[in-house]
Design an enzyme around this catalytic site. Sequence first.
Site, PDB file in Angstrom:
ATOM      1  CB  ALA A 161      -0.936   0.022   1.189  1.00 31.27           C
TER       2      ALA A 161
ATOM      3  CE  LYS B  16      48.492 -12.583  -1.541  1.00 31.94           C
ATOM      4  NZ  LYS B  16      47.472 -13.704  -2.255  1.00 31.94           N
TER       5      LYS B  16
END
Length: 725
Positions: free
Chosen positions: A43, A123
Amino acid sequence: MGTMTSLDDVPTEAAARHAELAERLDEAGYRYYVLDQPTLSDAEYDGMMREIQGLEAEYPGLVTPDSPTQKVGAPITTDFATVAHLERMQSLDNAMSADQLLAWDERVVKEVGEVAGYLCELKIDGLAIALVYEHGRLVRGVTRGDGRTGEDVTNNVRTIGNIPDRLAGGGWPDVLEVRGEVFLPVEGFEKVNEARAEAGLALFANPRNAAAGSLRQKDPRVSAQRPLGMLVHGFGAWQGGDQPESQSGAYELMRGWGLPVSDRYQVVGGLDAVREYIEYYGEHRHDPDYEIDGVVVKVDQFPLQRRLGSTSRAPRWAIAWKYPPQEVNTKLIDIKVGVGRTGRITPYGVMEPVKVADSVVAYATLHNASEVKRKGVLIGDTVVLRKAGDVIPEIVAPVTDLRDGSEREFVMPERCPECGTVLAYEKEGDADIRCPNAEKCPAQLRERLYFLASRKALDIEALGYVAATALTQPLEPAEPPVRTEGDLFDLTVERLLPIRTLVRDQRTGMPKIDDKTGEEKVVTFFANAEGEPKKTVEILFEELEKAKKQPLWRVLVALSIRHVGPSAAQDLAREMGSIRAIRDATEEELAAVDGVGPTIAASIKRWFEVEWHREIVDRWAAAGVRMADEGAGGPRPLEGVSVVITGAMEGYSRDSATEAVQARGGKVSGSVSKKTGFVVVGDSPGSKYDKAVKLGVPILDEAGFAVLLAEGPDAAKNVTLSADE
């Protein structure tokens, strides 16, 4: 008929309300269609849509293609357009031993003196990404690609939970290019694979592949269902605002802006502290919830980073310490051979499947017959298996103490396993034996066709390994649609529909076995059960049309000329401009191209001497494949001029300065000699400036460099710097 209005006629209040509604509706649509996380009720959504439609009806000047009223309420998908990075994304040099790490540290200290702080960070074994924020808002997400350009995966990136759509706080630069790594947590990876197993789908080999596959989904809703994360490891472009003085300072700024910064990085003093950090995470490798394959060590202070500079591929102020790959033992059941696209015969081990580095491995490379003999591997051995770099399976050595006498030596076949041609060395002293039947060997053609469709060549996604097999080695019909690469752009739908083919393993070329029947797996690849074309056929022809417009360097790579990879191809395309020029050039002229040299030049000349090779080029050209780059043969004011660039410039990155010189026909060298035309100096130029002064080479500052580019070498000689400047 209503009166048309321009945007100038729209009241400020109406324009502001329209902009607000458009933003809210776009966000709501994105969350609903892509994230499956609706934030507005139906709505509320419908009410806002009616209001914006009313505004546009009253003020037609508000209607644009980007308005929510002009968009279809369907899933957002990506085309993976190629996008240039604002600054080039580089790789990292690796240190695999203590000596290599020490040598890097000694070089750094020699060039800039003692370093107050090294930044150590994990890493991550993931996928590199660049995020571009403009005025604090995420506008683009791009994969690393080749470093200069990558794939636009913005919609997919926006599904990653810890990447902010808007930066928090304030004080951010106008444009910020954030560099980071996208990953799939180990637990998330296991859950994704469980779900794929239940759905009967192929499992991802490891978290990195899963992350890459998740990020590159055409439908971002699939990416949204994967628990991807991202951690920052630096930045590229920083336009506007004050830059911090250090990497750690940048991290803390970015953390304050809501960007995901690791809490595991440390700034330490000296190499001993670096070693302690490396040793700690070597022992606690599995503590993080994501996979790591090493530690990255960076000089923390940006002024020192700028002084150290970069090579063509990696910064000299950083290095990656790589942990030793994981190793396991398994049984070597057999040694077979595969045939590559250049005819190279490569032995590979067939092993009892075993899990290593979080993926199940059943095959591993043995490189060549000499390598098999050097390693002393016998069929039937228990062998040590390693994934080099945690990626490529490799047989390291046999466990000789476990032999029971049933093992046997591997004997290289005398004939090609796929065409029966007698195998031979191309020339005396070669390590690799080859199938010389390049034109007719179906295996070589299959591998070449698959390669030319890869991302490093023509990037034809619909032409995968099964499709390449279907086109070159169908079970039916007897005559394959593609007998040489020259046939590729002359395909028709009618020729594709009857094809039935074996499904082959792309690592080995061996037929796959159907789990249900135990027989070799056969598919009708291009037609459905009713004999009609699958959607794949339409996509294939669309991508073939796109492939015709690819730049010249990609066409060169696609031809599978030995030794001509993307780097050499780009150098050739930039220097020569067309296939015709490359074909007609002498071996000496080709060898003179930067990045080519005598080996590649000789290979190119040999390739074009073969009639069926030339026929491929002629047929592609007739089909409309691009054979020359636009602008080829245009003005080259720096032709024959060698330029050395040293120090940091405000208006140019090292890459953009290099490309500017090359685009005008000049060459960029890494060292100063008497043959150097100009040395361009920025801040902290270092020893190259001193050598230029000593040799009397003309020196230009950034303003002089602009003159060189705009007006040529004669004008630039009038603005060179004197030695005391």
